[in-house]
Design a protein around this motif. Structure first.
Motif, PDB file in Angstrom:
ATOM      1  N   LEU A 139      -3.162   4.511   3.633  1.00  0.00           N
ATOM      2  CA  LEU A 139      -3.345   4.002   4.996  1.00  0.00           C
ATOM      3  C   LEU A 139      -4.182   4.957   5.860  1.00  0.00           C
ATOM      4  O   LEU A 139      -4.575   4.589   6.966  1.00  0.00           O
ATOM      5  N   ARG A 140      -4.457   6.148   5.365  1.00  0.00           N
ATOM      6  CA  ARG A 140      -5.139   7.158   6.167  1.00  0.00           C
ATOM      7  C   ARG A 140      -6.497   6.677   6.683  1.00  0.00           C
ATOM      8  O   ARG A 140      -6.867   6.967   7.812  1.00  0.00           O
ATOM      9  N   GLY A 141      -7.217   5.945   5.885  1.00  0.00           N
ATOM     10  CA  GLY A 141      -8.531   5.448   6.296  1.00  0.00           C
ATOM     11  C   GLY A 141      -8.476   4.461   7.455  1.00  0.00           C
ATOM     12  O   GLY A 141      -9.490   4.182   8.090  1.00  0.00           O
ATOM     13  N   TYR A 142      -7.286   3.944   7.746  1.00  0.00           N
ATOM     14  CA  TYR A 142      -7.114   2.988   8.836  1.00  0.00           C
ATOM     15  C   TYR A 142      -6.592   3.645  10.111  1.00  0.00           C
ATOM     16  O   TYR A 142      -6.455   2.981  11.140  1.00  0.00           O
ATOM     17  N   ALA A 143      -6.290   4.921  10.054  1.00  0.00           N
ATOM     18  CA  ALA A 143      -5.725   5.622  11.212  1.00  0.00           C
ATOM     19  C   ALA A 143      -6.688   5.575  12.393  1.00  0.00           C
ATOM     20  O   ALA A 143      -7.903   5.754  12.233  1.00  0.00           O
ATOM     21  N   GLY A 144      -6.142   5.301  13.574  1.00  0.00           N
ATOM     22  CA  GLY A 144      -6.942   5.294  14.790  1.00  0.00           C
ATOM     23  C   GLY A 144      -7.860   4.096  14.952  1.00  0.00           C
ATOM     24  O   GLY A 144      -8.743   4.107  15.816  1.00  0.00           O
ATOM     25  N   LYS A 145      -7.672   3.064  14.163  1.00  0.00           N
ATOM     26  CA  LYS A 145      -8.558   1.890  14.205  1.00  0.00           C
ATOM     27  C   LYS A 145      -8.070   0.802  15.151  1.00  0.00           C
ATOM     28  O   LYS A 145      -8.743  -0.211  15.326  1.00  0.00           O
ATOM     29  N   GLY A 146      -6.897   0.968  15.744  1.00  0.00           N
ATOM     30  CA  GLY A 146      -6.368  -0.050  16.646  1.00  0.00           C
ATOM     31  C   GLY A 146      -6.016  -1.346  15.941  1.00  0.00           C
ATOM     32  O   GLY A 146      -6.170  -2.432  16.507  1.00  0.00           O
ATOM     33  N   ARG A 150       0.824  -1.215   0.000  1.00  0.00           N
ATOM     34  CA  ARG A 150       0.000   0.000   0.000  1.00  0.00           C
ATOM     35  C   ARG A 150       0.852   1.255   0.000  1.00  0.00           C
ATOM     36  O   ARG A 150       0.560   2.217  -0.710  1.00  0.00           O
ATOM     37  N   LEU A 151       1.913   1.270   0.810  1.00  0.00           N
ATOM     38  CA  LEU A 151       2.783   2.445   0.862  1.00  0.00           C
ATOM     39  C   LEU A 151       3.517   2.671  -0.459  1.00  0.00           C
ATOM     40  O   LEU A 151       3.595   3.801  -0.945  1.00  0.00           O
ATOM     41  N   VAL A 152       4.047   1.607  -1.041  1.00  0.00           N
ATOM     42  CA  VAL A 152       4.840   1.737  -2.259  1.00  0.00           C
ATOM     43  C   VAL A 152       3.941   1.978  -3.475  1.00  0.00           C
ATOM     44  O   VAL A 152       4.188   2.882  -4.270  1.00  0.00           O
ATOM     45  N   ARG A 153       2.924   1.181  -3.628  1.00  0.00           N
ATOM     46  CA  ARG A 153       2.078   1.256  -4.823  1.00  0.00           C
ATOM     47  C   ARG A 153       1.108   2.424  -4.780  1.00  0.00           C
ATOM     48  O   ARG A 153       0.907   3.121  -5.761  1.00  0.00           O
ATOM     49  N   ASP A 154       0.499   2.639  -3.603  1.00  0.00           N
ATOM     50  CA  ASP A 154      -0.611   3.587  -3.512  1.00  0.00           C
ATOM     51  C   ASP A 154      -0.267   4.878  -2.780  1.00  0.00           C
ATOM     52  O   ASP A 154      -1.067   5.810  -2.784  1.00  0.00           O
ATOM     53  N   GLY A 155       0.874   4.926  -2.105  1.00  0.00           N
ATOM     54  CA  GLY A 155       1.266   6.124  -1.380  1.00  0.00           C
ATOM     55  C   GLY A 155       0.732   6.139   0.045  1.00  0.00           C
ATOM     56  O   GLY A 155      -0.142   5.356   0.426  1.00  0.00           O
ATOM     57  N   GLU A 156       1.267   7.055   0.834  1.00  0.00           N
ATOM     58  CA  GLU A 156       0.940   7.097   2.255  1.00  0.00           C
ATOM     59  C   GLU A 156      -0.534   7.343   2.526  1.00  0.00           C
ATOM     60  O   GLU A 156      -1.064   6.889   3.532  1.00  0.00           O
ATOM     61  N   SER A 157      -1.212   8.033   1.644  1.00  0.00           N
ATOM     62  CA  SER A 157      -2.629   8.320   1.897  1.00  0.00           C
ATOM     63  C   SER A 157      -3.478   7.052   1.867  1.00  0.00           C
ATOM     64  O   SER A 157      -4.601   7.039   2.376  1.00  0.00           O
TER      65      SER A 157
END
Length: 154
Positions: free
Chosen positions: A135-142, A126-133
């Protein structure tokens, strides 16, 4: 074509390198994977740096830490080394480590290793192919790797 690096160790008791490679190929079928196997965790930073120097867009390192205090100190030095590689290269190095004292039963250690290697390999893609954004939807999900997700508090 995206390039991923996979670094694993002979000290590991589960072949997390194979798991990471299979997962990356499944998640990104337009990629090249270079694998580098080293003896132990203190060798991970230089191998990660070499893979980046050889063109990897991101690297996943897969290590195993024994139960002794000396093993824990070795991991601490490895972690600092991996952070330095990231700072020096501006590339993600996803540190996947199983600590042998996380579980008493070998089956539990296998489950932890498989889950952690798989989830972090997906994170790397996800980081390499799609960029840091990506993962943003998963932030704070534990979200957890190796265990059930803890869940969010709010």
């Amino acid at each position: 074509m995206r390039k991923y690096g996979v670094v694993d160790t002979t000290f590991s008791r589960v072949n997390m390198g194979d798991i990471a490679e299979r997962t990356i190929k499944k998640e990104d079928n337009d990629c090249e994977i270079k694998r580098y196997t080293v003896p132990g965790i203190k060798d991970l930073p230089v191998a990660a740096k070499k893979l980046i120097d050889w063109g990897s867009d991101g690297v996943i390192t897969l290590g195993w830490v024994g139960r002794t205090q000396l093993d824990k100190y070795s991991y601490l030095s490895t972690s600092i080394g991996l952070i330095m590689v990231q700072i020096l290269t501006s590339k993600h190095v996803i540190d996947v480590t199983v600590h042998e004292d996380e579980a008493e039963h070998p089956d539990d250690l296998v489950r932890i290793a498989e889950d952690r290697a798989t989830k972090h390999a997906i994170n790397l893609v996800r980081l390499v192919r799609d960029g840091e954004s990506s993962l943003r939807g998963y932030a704070g999900k534990g979200l957890r790797q190796g265990y059930r997700n803890a869940g969010e508090l709010s």
